[in-house]
Scaffold this motif. Structure first.
Motif, PDB file in Angstrom:
ATOM      1  N   ASP A  87      -1.258  10.110  -3.463  1.00  0.00           N
ATOM      2  CA  ASP A  87      -0.820  11.462  -3.078  1.00  0.00           C
ATOM      3  C   ASP A  87       0.678  11.502  -2.813  1.00  0.00           C
ATOM      4  O   ASP A  87       1.341  12.512  -3.107  1.00  0.00           O
ATOM      5  CB  ASP A  87      -1.577  11.925  -1.830  1.00  0.00           C
ATOM      6  N   ARG A 125      -2.948   8.727   1.258  1.00  0.00           N
ATOM      7  CA  ARG A 125      -3.136   7.982   0.016  1.00  0.00           C
ATOM      8  C   ARG A 125      -1.783   7.745  -0.653  1.00  0.00           C
ATOM      9  O   ARG A 125      -0.967   8.672  -0.772  1.00  0.00           O
ATOM     10  CB  ARG A 125      -4.045   8.743  -0.940  1.00  0.00           C
ATOM     11  N   TYR A 126      -1.568   6.530  -1.100  1.00  0.00           N
ATOM     12  CA  TYR A 126      -0.355   6.204  -1.846  1.00  0.00           C
ATOM     13  C   TYR A 126      -0.248   7.086  -3.084  1.00  0.00           C
ATOM     14  O   TYR A 126       0.840   7.586  -3.413  1.00  0.00           O
ATOM     15  CB  TYR A 126      -0.395   4.719  -2.223  1.00  0.00           C
ATOM     16  N   ASP A 164     -10.800   6.453   2.403  1.00  0.00           N
ATOM     17  CA  ASP A 164     -10.363   7.556   1.556  1.00  0.00           C
ATOM     18  C   ASP A 164     -10.765   8.906   2.164  1.00  0.00           C
ATOM     19  O   ASP A 164     -10.018   9.878   2.085  1.00  0.00           O
ATOM     20  CB  ASP A 164     -10.963   7.390   0.159  1.00  0.00           C
ATOM     21  N   LEU A 175      -2.947   4.225   2.356  1.00  0.00           N
ATOM     22  CA  LEU A 175      -4.183   3.846   1.678  1.00  0.00           C
ATOM     23  C   LEU A 175      -3.926   3.651   0.187  1.00  0.00           C
ATOM     24  O   LEU A 175      -3.373   4.521  -0.473  1.00  0.00           O
ATOM     25  CB  LEU A 175      -5.256   4.927   1.863  1.00  0.00           C
ATOM     26  N   ARG A 176      -4.363   2.497  -0.297  1.00  0.00           N
ATOM     27  CA  ARG A 176      -4.284   2.198  -1.725  1.00  0.00           C
ATOM     28  C   ARG A 176      -5.526   1.399  -2.095  1.00  0.00           C
ATOM     29  O   ARG A 176      -5.951   0.531  -1.309  1.00  0.00           O
ATOM     30  CB  ARG A 176      -3.021   1.382  -2.032  1.00  0.00           C
ATOM     31  N   TRP A 185     -13.292   1.173   1.317  1.00  0.00           N
ATOM     32  CA  TRP A 185     -12.334   2.062   0.669  1.00  0.00           C
ATOM     33  C   TRP A 185     -12.829   3.512   0.679  1.00  0.00           C
ATOM     34  O   TRP A 185     -12.056   4.432   0.977  1.00  0.00           O
ATOM     35  CB  TRP A 185     -12.061   1.610  -0.765  1.00  0.00           C
ATOM     36  N   ALA A 223      -8.389  10.541   4.704  1.00  0.00           N
ATOM     37  CA  ALA A 223      -7.180  11.209   4.217  1.00  0.00           C
ATOM     38  C   ALA A 223      -7.417  12.696   3.963  1.00  0.00           C
ATOM     39  O   ALA A 223      -6.455  13.455   3.811  1.00  0.00           O
ATOM     40  CB  ALA A 223      -6.687  10.534   2.938  1.00  0.00           C
ATOM     41  N   SER A 244       0.807  -1.224   0.000  1.00  0.00           N
ATOM     42  CA  SER A 244       0.000   0.000   0.000  1.00  0.00           C
ATOM     43  C   SER A 244       0.839   1.272   0.000  1.00  0.00           C
ATOM     44  O   SER A 244       0.297   2.367   0.127  1.00  0.00           O
ATOM     45  CB  SER A 244      -0.928   0.031   1.224  1.00  0.00           C
TER      46      SER A 244
END
Length: 361
Positions: free
Chosen positions: A207, A204-205, A275, A157-158, A271, A278, A36
């Motif tokens: 980002d 977030r990955y 999300d 997060l991914r 998810w 974030a 992730s």
């Protein structure tokens, strides 16, 4: 999430940044599902000056930029997972209770507290990353507190389809897409619950790859990380070189991952809720209530699946018992006594016993 051999220990025991009198001690745990972007976050914080305890797990083809994982922590988590009969990608809600029992062991807590004290002598701002750590966050929180250190948590997060696809590509086919999707839901929902009320951030990955400075310097301010807040231009340039957007090599959708519609819908809901965390101001009581409802929904779905599969589990158990080598039954009560115990009985007494049992020879 590699268990590759560690790099040789450094010659100097304290390779991290020197401690400054009066500076607060901080332990940042980078958690969340493997694949992730946890390694990207840990490597970024290390480059900016946080100390990763040495030696680290060495880089390999699955993660050529390095894992940023202390080998000691990885070995500990492997041991604790074995003891609790839990795997790192475990879909069972019950698995959290099993891991929690091991975390409460006094001897284990002493080991982690002692190790963390040694690392804090090498640097007063540590980053400890290992996806397995999510199962034992209470253990790490207690160890940090006993060392007068503040613990903070970064959850990467991914999208679930990318995580599942990446694990399928790099970790083999020992689990299918259904199991990995369920395990992702279980991991992420319980990680959220375990860090709730603590100093935490969700990143977030995507980002991180687009412009890492925004989430990372936000974390530096939120966690009061001296190394991040005082990063020099050279450090920032090194991070730009370290982060490689081309390493996001798996970008799958639900068209590529076959799972039942109900599980897919619950994964999507999970998810979307993650999300939202974030976003600035997204970590709210209303969001927490949504996560509580999602955890209940997942537990119900898993219990239903277990009930449906009960006959299959019983059949597998019977098959295992049938294929196991038979255990020879003792021919008499005396033969059931271990030889070492029988040898303690004087020969004359053994003869009398055998006569009484009709076994004289």
């Amino acid at each position: 999430m590699s268990s590759a051999p560690a790099q040789p220990p450094a010659q100097e025991p304290a390779q991290g940044p020197a401690q400054e009198p009066g500076r607060a001690r901080r332990v940042v745990l980078v958690v969340g599902s493997g694949r992730s972007g946890t390694s990207v976050m840990a490597g970024t914080l290390r480059t900016l000056g946080l100390h990763v305890p040495q030696p680290e797990v060495v880089a390999d083809a699955t993660n050529p930029k390095g894992f940023g994982e202390p080998q000691w922590a990885v070995d500990l988590h492997h041991e604790l997972l074995r003891r609790s009969n839990v795997q790192v990608s475990d879909a069972r809600p019950q698995a959290w209770l099993e891991a929690g029992r091991v975390s409460a062991d006094h001897a284990v807590r002493e080991r982690v507290t002692t190790w963390l004290a040694e690392q804090l002598r090498a640097g007063d701002e540590l980053v400890v990353k290992d996806p397995r750590a999510a199962w034992f966050l209470g253990l790490w929180r207690a160890a940090a507190a006993r060392n007068d250190a503040t613990s903070s948590y970064v959850t990467m997060l991914r999208p679930v389809t990318e995580v599942v696809g990446s694990k399928q590509a790099y970790y083999g086919a020992d689990q299918n897409g259904v199991t990995r999707t369920a395990a992702w839901i279980n991991m992420m929902l319980h990680t959220e619950r375990a860090t709730r009320g603590e100093q935490r951030a969700f990143v977030r990955y995507a980002d991180m790859l687009a412009d890492w400075t925004v989430p990372v310097f936000r974390i530096g301010d939120r966690f009061d990380l001296h190394a991040v807040r005082t990063a020099m231009a050279n450090d920032i340039r090194e991070v730009h070189s370290f982060i490689d957007p081309t390493l996001r090599r798996v970008t799958l959708t639900w068209d590529d991952v076959e799972v039942p519609a109900r599980l897919r819908d619950l994964a999507d809901e999970t998810w979307q809720a993650l999300d939202g965390l974030a976003d600035e101001g997204g970590d709210t009581p209303a969001a927490h209530e949504s996560f509580d409802q999602l955890r209940v929904a997942y537990a119900d779905m898993y219990a239903e699946a277990e009930a449906f599969a009960h006959s299959t589990a019983l059949a597998a158990r019977r098959e295992g018992a049938r294929s196991a080598p038979p255990v020879p039954a003792p021919t008499s009560r005396i033969d059931a006594v271990p030889h070492a115990v029988r040898a303690l009985v004087p020969p004359a007494a053994r003869t009398r016993i055998r006569k009484a049992l009709g076994r004289e020879r």
